[in-house]
Enzyme design. Structure first.
Site, PDB file in Angstrom:
ATOM      1  N   ASP A  52       0.833  -1.198   0.000  1.00  0.00           N
ATOM      2  CA  ASP A  52       0.000   0.000   0.000  1.00  0.00           C
ATOM      3  C   ASP A  52       0.872   1.253   0.000  1.00  0.00           C
ATOM      4  O   ASP A  52       2.094   1.178   0.150  1.00  0.00           O
ATOM      5  CB  ASP A  52      -0.900   0.017   1.240  1.00  0.00           C
ATOM      6  CG  ASP A  52      -1.955  -1.076   1.206  1.00  0.00           C
ATOM      7  OD1 ASP A  52      -2.377  -1.469   0.102  1.00  0.00           O
ATOM      8  OD2 ASP A  52      -2.361  -1.532   2.287  1.00  0.00           O
ATOM      9  N   TYR A 111       5.893  -9.746   7.606  1.00  0.00           N
ATOM     10  CA  TYR A 111       5.539  -8.344   7.796  1.00  0.00           C
ATOM     11  C   TYR A 111       6.054  -7.897   9.158  1.00  0.00           C
ATOM     12  O   TYR A 111       6.011  -8.660  10.117  1.00  0.00           O
ATOM     13  CB  TYR A 111       4.024  -8.156   7.742  1.00  0.00           C
ATOM     14  CG  TYR A 111       3.432  -8.592   6.422  1.00  0.00           C
ATOM     15  CD1 TYR A 111       3.322  -7.705   5.362  1.00  0.00           C
ATOM     16  CD2 TYR A 111       2.992  -9.899   6.232  1.00  0.00           C
ATOM     17  CE1 TYR A 111       2.793  -8.105   4.143  1.00  0.00           C
ATOM     18  CE2 TYR A 111       2.463 -10.316   5.026  1.00  0.00           C
ATOM     19  CZ  TYR A 111       2.360  -9.404   3.981  1.00  0.00           C
ATOM     20  OH  TYR A 111       1.846  -9.803   2.789  1.00  0.00           O
TER      21      TYR A 111
END
Length: 170
Positions: A52, A111
């Site tokens: 993103d 992540y």
């Protein structure tokens, strides 16, 4: 057509995310423009997972196909040259098998989410961490995080057009 696996590192702060789109700059667009400057070919860069806006990557895997064979080292060096001064770097390039696909061959993704808990605003980590100035309840946070450990069905979190074979994740 020869296929190449790229490992990419980038600071996502100035980008609207990975995917090419109309308007704001993207990581994919920057790579594809550098590829064109290098070899004169318009080719799509496929990645293991789109990020993103503002998200960084330490080892994003991508792949490209080129009409003419190239030395992987030269691909890496040329892309890094043509992407200056953008905060995107190809850390490695290697030949890949014809059936390798950055997204569908991926077996794991990692992540990292960082929270800095202090009163003072962030300096060095301003675009790399979430600043929380109020005290945190670490025990409560750990209890909530423990709920994610193990294997779970995340079907209720999937998009209706999700292409993943299963919603069960570990």
């Amino acid at each position: 057509m020869p296929r190449y696996k790229l490992t990419i590192e980038y600071d996502g702060t100035p980008y609207a995310g990975w995917q090419r789109q109309d308007g704001p700059a993207s990581v994919q667009q920057t790579l594809e423009e550098a590829l064109f400057k290098f070899c004169g070919e318009e080719t799509e860069v496929y990645c293991a997972g789109r990020t993103d806006a503002g998200v960084h990557a330490l080892a994003q895997v991508a792949h490209i196909e080129l009409e003419k064979p190239q030395n992987p080292f030269n691909i890496m060096q040329a892309l890094n040259f043509h992407m200056l001064p953008h905060p995107i770097v190809v850390t490695s390039a290697e030949e890949a098998a014809d059936d390798f696909h950055a997204r569908f061959s991926a077996r794991k993704r990692y992540y990292m989410y960082r929270v800095i808990n202090r009163r003072a605003r962030l300096g060095i980590d301003i675009n790399r961490a979430w600043h929380v100035h109020n005290p945190l309840d670490i025990e409560c946070m750990q209890e909530a995080a423990n709920l994610f450990l193990g294997t779970h069905d995340f079907n209720s979190f999937r998009d209706t057009a999700c292409q993943s074979k299963t919603s069960i994740k570990t």
